[in-house]
Design a protein around this motif. Structure first.
Motif, PDB file in Angstrom:
ATOM      1  N   PHE A 225      33.709  39.240  42.356  1.00 34.34           N
ATOM      2  CA  PHE A 225      34.290  39.786  40.713  1.00 34.34           C
ATOM      3  C   PHE A 225      35.979  39.811  41.315  1.00 34.34           C
ATOM      4  CE2 PHE A 225      35.457  44.311  39.765  1.00 34.34           C
ATOM      5  CZ  PHE A 225      35.232  44.153  38.500  1.00 34.34           C
ATOM      6  N   LEU A 226      36.086  39.792  42.720  1.00 37.80           N
ATOM      7  CA  LEU A 226      37.608  39.507  42.718  1.00 37.80           C
ATOM      8  C   LEU A 226      38.000  38.452  42.197  1.00 37.80           C
ATOM      9  CD1 LEU A 226      38.388  41.131  46.722  1.00 37.80           C
ATOM     10  CD2 LEU A 226      38.406  41.914  44.706  1.00 37.80           C
ATOM     11  N   LEU A 227      37.409  37.455  42.144  1.00 33.06           N
ATOM     12  CA  LEU A 227      37.708  35.903  41.387  1.00 33.06           C
ATOM     13  C   LEU A 227      38.323  36.063  39.457  1.00 33.06           C
ATOM     14  CD1 LEU A 227      35.310  33.827  43.286  1.00 33.06           C
ATOM     15  CD2 LEU A 227      37.259  33.559  43.223  1.00 33.06           C
ATOM     16  N   PHE A 228      37.054  37.140  39.182  1.00 29.15           N
ATOM     17  CA  PHE A 228      37.191  37.734  37.486  1.00 29.15           C
ATOM     18  C   PHE A 228      38.538  38.121  37.980  1.00 29.15           C
ATOM     19  CE2 PHE A 228      36.221  40.057  34.253  1.00 29.15           C
ATOM     20  CZ  PHE A 228      36.320  40.040  34.039  1.00 29.15           C
ATOM     21  N   LEU A 229      38.369  38.908  38.437  1.00 28.11           N
ATOM     22  CA  LEU A 229      39.881  39.997  38.023  1.00 28.11           C
ATOM     23  C   LEU A 229      40.649  38.814  38.458  1.00 28.11           C
ATOM     24  CD1 LEU A 229      38.716  42.888  40.391  1.00 28.11           C
ATOM     25  CD2 LEU A 229      39.027  42.630  38.004  1.00 28.11           C
ATOM     26  N   PHE A 230      41.196  37.927  39.494  1.00 30.63           N
ATOM     27  CA  PHE A 230      42.646  37.450  39.727  1.00 30.63           C
ATOM     28  C   PHE A 230      42.518  36.028  38.173  1.00 30.63           C
ATOM     29  CE2 PHE A 230      41.727  37.947  44.218  1.00 30.63           C
ATOM     30  CZ  PHE A 230      42.657  38.841  44.589  1.00 30.63           C
ATOM     31  N   TYR A 231      41.395  35.444  37.644  1.00 31.16           N
ATOM     32  CA  TYR A 231      41.617  34.986  36.762  1.00 31.16           C
ATOM     33  C   TYR A 231      40.334  34.958  36.298  1.00 31.16           C
ATOM     34  CZ  TYR A 231      41.834  30.178  34.584  1.00 31.16           C
ATOM     35  OH  TYR A 231      41.941  29.514  33.506  1.00 31.16           O
ATOM     36  N   ASN A 237      32.312  34.112  35.781  1.00 30.12           N
ATOM     37  CA  ASN A 237      32.271  34.635  38.315  1.00 30.12           C
ATOM     38  C   ASN A 237      31.763  36.171  37.271  1.00 30.12           C
ATOM     39  OD1 ASN A 237      33.143  32.847  39.847  1.00 30.12           O
ATOM     40  ND2 ASN A 237      35.190  32.787  39.360  1.00 30.12           N
ATOM     41  N   LEU A 238      31.893  36.787  36.493  1.00 27.78           N
ATOM     42  CA  LEU A 238      31.889  37.581  36.158  1.00 27.78           C
ATOM     43  C   LEU A 238      30.052  37.917  35.840  1.00 27.78           C
ATOM     44  CD1 LEU A 238      32.379  41.149  35.494  1.00 27.78           C
ATOM     45  CD2 LEU A 238      32.705  40.314  33.218  1.00 27.78           C
ATOM     46  N   TYR A 239      29.808  37.579  35.444  1.00 29.07           N
ATOM     47  CA  TYR A 239      28.268  37.084  34.547  1.00 29.07           C
ATOM     48  C   TYR A 239      27.852  37.200  36.272  1.00 29.07           C
ATOM     49  CZ  TYR A 239      29.508  36.935  30.186  1.00 29.07           C
ATOM     50  OH  TYR A 239      29.978  36.757  28.698  1.00 29.07           O
ATOM     51  N   PHE A 240      28.328  35.854  37.361  1.00 29.91           N
ATOM     52  CA  PHE A 240      27.579  36.013  38.317  1.00 29.91           C
ATOM     53  C   PHE A 240      27.693  37.400  39.331  1.00 29.91           C
ATOM     54  CE2 PHE A 240      27.905  34.031  42.328  1.00 29.91           C
ATOM     55  CZ  PHE A 240      25.913  33.394  42.378  1.00 29.91           C
ATOM     56  N   ALA A 241      29.066  37.598  39.029  1.00 31.53           N
ATOM     57  CA  ALA A 241      28.711  39.391  40.497  1.00 31.53           C
ATOM     58  C   ALA A 241      27.288  39.882  40.002  1.00 31.53           C
ATOM     59  CB  ALA A 241      30.723  39.601  39.824  1.00 31.53           C
TER      60      ALA A 241
END
Length: 676
Positions: A225-231, A237-241
Motif C-alpha cells: 500500500f505504501l508502494l502504491f501511495l509512492f507511485y 500494488n493497490l490490488y495486491f495490498a
C-alpha cells in the motif's frame, strides 16, 4: 514449465490418502488408548475414538429416555448429525430429540477417567446411565442467544461397573432447522491426558499460525500500500495490498472464532466480515490479473458488479434472514477464480514476461484446493496432519509469494532499464554519473539502516507492552486493569452481595518443622496452583495468600447471582484436592474452609507495589467462619446458608462463639443436593 506441471500433478494423490470408516453402533472403552501423549503435536483428537457412531435416535422428548433401563430397540439407528438435504426434506421437526449409544466396559476400564468432546452448536444435555455428566445451554430458554458451541468444554466420566452402559444425549437446535442447515453433533472419546496434551498443542499451533500468518499478510498489505501511495501509476500494488489485507482479516477472524468457541456465523459482524473478506479476495485477485495481462476490462466490470451484489445480498441475508448470498457467492468465486486461471494459462502459453512466476502460485493454490475437494468427495472430511499441513502452508503462501516475486522481478527489470539510461548519461558526464552513483548508494544504505532501526524499535515496543500487560493481569482483575490503563486510576467500589472464601492449613506449622525449605515451598505451590485453577473454574477472584492461608471472593468485579453457590462448589473441590493430595504425600496437609456472604468494598491500595484488596465486616466474618471450622470441613455463615440451602445438604452447628462477634449461627456443607 515441465517441472512446474509435474509438481502440480503430485498434489492430486493426496486426495486418496483417507478412507471411509464404517460407523459403529457400540463404543468399546477397551479400544481407547490410555497411553499419555507428551510431545505429539497435531490437530484434532486422533488418539481417541473419533468418528461417526450409529446412535439410537428418537425425535420426541421425554426424561425417561436417559434411563439405562429404557428399551430403545424400536428407535431409528443413524449417525448423530443430519445433512442440510435431510433437514430440507423434513427429517426433523422442531423440538428436542434424543440420541442413545451403548458403551461396553470391562474390568480394566473401571474408575478410569475418560473425556467426551463434541462438535456442533445448540442446546444439549449428556447423561451416562441416567446421570447427568454435562450440559450446554438451557432448554428453558430456547433462543439463538441461548445456544452454545458444543466444543466449549469437554465432559468427563468414569464407569464403576463392568458391562453395558448407556450414553444419552438430549439435543435441540431450532435455528438450524429454520435455516435448513446441518443439524446435530459429532462426538469423540479419549483419555484425559491425551485430551489435555493435544488441546494445549492445538492452541499453541493455532495461535502461532493464525496470528503469525495474519501479521505477515498485514505486513505485505502495509508495504505494497505504501508502494502504491509512492507511485500511483502502479495500481497493481493497490490490488495486491487489498488481497493481503482481506486474507489477514480472515485469519484474525478465524483466530477470534476458535478462541471464543463460537461458530463463525455467530453475530452479524462475523458474517459481514467473512463475506466482505471473500468478496475483496475475489475482486482484488481478478483485478490484479486483468491489470497485468489484459487490456479489456469487461470481465473485471462483471466481477465488480457481482462483488457489489454479493455484498448487498449478504446485508439482506443478515437483516431479513434470507439465503441470497448462498447463490451469489459461488457465482462470484467461479467467475473470478475461473477468469484468473484462464487468463494466467493464456499468458503462460503466449510466454508473456513474468507470467510463469505469477502463474506458479495461482495454479499451485488452485490445484491444492481441487485436491481438497476430491478429499471431501472420497472421505467426507479433511484430516489436517502429515503432508496436508505442509501443502496447506505452501498453498496459502504460494499466491502472495508468487505475486511478490513477480513485482520484485518487474521492479528489477525497471532497475535494469534505469541502469542502461545511467550508462548513457555516463557517456555525457563521467563526473556527474559518479556523483549520482555515490548518492544512490548512500541513500540505499541509509534506508536500510533506518528501516532496520524502525522495525527493531517496533518489535521491542511490542514485546515490552506484551510483558507489561501480562504482568498487570497477573496482579489485577481484567476489568480493573483495563480501567487503570485507560484512566490512569481505579476507584474503589462497593459490592452489595458477594461471597468471601478463606482457607487455612491446620497442621502446617508442625509439618513445616519436619520438611525442608524446598519441600515446604513446593508443597504450598502445588496446593495453591490447584486452588488457582479451581477459582478460575468457578469464576472466583483470587485476592491474596498470607502464609498458608488463601483468600478469594465470588461475585466481583463482575456481579454474579450465583456467587454463593460458586464459592461453595469451589470449597468442595478444594477439599477433594487436599484429600487426594494427602493420600499421595506421606506428611499430608489438612485444611479448613470458611465462607460468608454480604457486602464489602474492593479496590486498589497504594501507589507502589499496589494490590487489589477487599474490606468490610463480611471479610472478618468469613475469617471467623474459617477459624471455627474443622479439618476437612466447609463452615458457612447463616447468610451464606440462606443462599445455598436449596442446592446443598448442610448440617446446622447451632450458635458458636466467634472472636469479636459473639455467638453466630454456623453450618457445615456436606455435599450438593442430589435433587438439584
Amino acid at each position: 514449465m515441465k517441472i512446474f506441471l509435474y509438481a502440480l500433478f503430485l498434489l492430486f494423490p493426496l486426495a486418496l490418502f483417507a478412507r471411509n470408516q464404517q460407523p459403529a453402533d457400540t463404543l468399546y472403552l477397551k479400544d481407547i488408548s490410555l497411553e499419555k501423549i507428551n510431545n505429539e503435536v497435531e490437530f484434532g483428537f486422533a488418539s481417541g475414538m473419533n468418528g461417526e457412531y450409529l446412535w439410537q435416535f428418537q425425535d420426541k422428548d421425554s426424561s425417561v429416555f436417559s434411563s439405562q433401563d429404557y428399551i430403545d430397540t424400536h428407535w431409528k439407528k443413524r449417525p448423530s448429525s443430519f445433512t442440510a438435504q435431510e433437514i430440507a426434506a423434513g427429517a426433523i421437526t422442531q423440538g428436542a430429540a434424543w440420541f442413545r449409544l451403548y458403551l461396553v466396559a470391562d474390568s480394566s476400564n473401571l474408575a478410569q477417567p475418560y473425556v467426551l468432546t463434541f462438535k456442533g452448536t445448540g442446546i444439549a444435555e449428556v447423561y451416562l446411565d441416567g446421570q447427568s455428566i454435562c450440559s450446554f445451554g438451557n432448554f428453558s430458554e430456547n433462543a439463538p442467544e441461548a445456544y452454545e458451541s458444543l466444543t466449549a468444554r469437554p465432559a468427563f466420566f468414569a464407569v464403576k461397573t463392568p458391562g453395558l452402559h448407556v450414553l444419552s444425549v438430549r439435543y435441540r437446535n431450532d435455528e438450524a432447522l429454520k435455516e435448513k442447515d446441518t443439524w446435530g453433533f459429532s462426538m469423540s472419546v479419549s483419555n484425559p491426558d491425551t485430551f489435555i496434551a493435544l488441546m494445549k498443542n492445538n492452541q499453541i499451533l493455532i495461535s502461532i499460525f493464525l496470528i503469525g500468518t495474519g501479521t505477515l499478510f498485514f505486513t505485505l498489505f502495509f508495504v505494497h500500500f505504501l508502494l502504491f501511495l509512492f507511485y500511483h501509476k502502479e495500481i497493481s500494488n493497490l490490488y495486491f495490498a487489498l488481497f493481503n489485507l482481506s486474507i489477514s482479516i480472515l485469519l484474525y477472524l478465524c483466530y477470534y472464532v476458535i478462541h471464543s468457541n463460537r461458530d463463525i456465523s455467530y453475530g452479524y459482524a462475523n458474517v459481514l466480515i467473512l463475506a466482505l473478506g471473500c468478496i475483496v479476495v475475489c475482486f482484488s485477485m481478478c483485478a490484479f490479473t486483468t491489470t497485468l495481462f489484459s487490456k479489456r476490462k469487461t470481465v473485471l466490470r462483471i466481477v465488480a458488479l457481482l462483488s457489489l451484489l454479493t455484498f448487498v445480498f449478504s446485508i439482506i441475508d443478515i437483516y431479513f434472514n434470507t439465503n441470497l448470498s448462498n447463490y451469489a457467492m459461488p457465482v462470484l468465486l467461479l467467475v473470478s477464480i475461473g477468469y484468473t486461471i484462464i487468463r494466467m494459462i493464456i499468458a503462460i502459453v503466449h510466454k508473456t514476461p513474468g507470467s510463469i512466476i505469477l502463474g506458479f502460485g495461482i495454479l499451485f493454490c488452485t490445484a491444492f484446493v481441487f485436491s481438497l475437494l476430491l478429499t471431501v468427495i472420497f472421505n467426507g472430511t479433511i484430516n489436517l496432519k502429515g503432508p496436508f499441513i505442509i501443502f496447506f502452508i505452501l498453498a496459502l503462501f504460494s499466491i502472495p509469494v508468487s505475486i511478490s516475486s513477480f513485482l520484485a522481478w518487474r521492479s528489477a527489470a525497471t532497475n535494469r532499464n534505469l541502469s542502461k539510461q545511467l550508462a548513457t548519461v555516463e557517456n555525457l558526464s563521467q563526473e556527474k554519473q559518479s556523483i549520482l552513483e555515490n548518492q544512490k548508494e548512500e541513500l540505499e544504505k541509509e534506508v536500510t539502516i533506518r528501516t532496520h532501526e524502525v522495525m527493531q524499535q517496533k518489535k521491542e515496543i511490542e514485546e515490552e507492552k506484551k510483558k507489561s500487560d501480562t504482568l498487570l493481569l497477573n496482579i489485577l482483575p481484567q476489568e480493573i486493569a483495563e480501567e487503570l490503563k485507560q484512566k490512569g486510576a481505579s476507584k474503589a467500589q462497593q459490592y452489595a452481595e458477594v461471597s468471601v472464601l478463606f482457607t487455612d492449613f491446620v497442621n502446617f506449622t508442625q509439618i513445616s518443622e519436619q520438611l525442608g525449605v524446598d519441600e515446604l515451598v513446593n508443597e504450598l505451590n502445588i496446593n495453591f496452583t490447584a486452588f488457582d485453577q479451581i477459582m478460575e473454574k468457578y469464576g472466583l477472584e483470587k485476592i491474596k495468600t498470607i502464609g498458608d492461608a488463601y483468600l478469594a471472593v465470588s461475585g466481583l468485579p463482575l456481579v454474579n447471582a450465583q456467587h454463593a453457590q460458586n464459592a461453595v462448589l469451589a470449597a468442595l473441590d478444594i477439599l477433594d484436592f487436599v484429600s487426594e493430595r494427602k493420600q499421595k504425600a506421606p506428611y499430608g496437609l489438612d485444611i479448613r474452609i470458611g465462607i460468608n456472604s454480604g457486602a464489602l468494598i474492593a479496590g486498589i491500595i497504594g501507589v507502589k507495589k499496589f494490590a487489589y484488596d477487599i474490606w468490610g465486616d463480611t471479610v472478618n466474618i468469613a475469617a471467623r467462619m474459617e477459624q471455627n471450622s474443622l479439618p476437612g470441613k466447609v463452615n458457612i455463615s447463616a447468610h451464606t446458608f440462606a443462599l445455598v440451602k436449596d442446592n446443598f445438604n448442610c448440617t446446622a452447628r447451632g450458635k458458636i462463639q466467634a472472636k469479636g462477634k459473639g455467638e453466630m449461627e454456623m453450618y457445615f456443607v456436606n455435599a450438593p443436593n442430589p435433587k438439584i
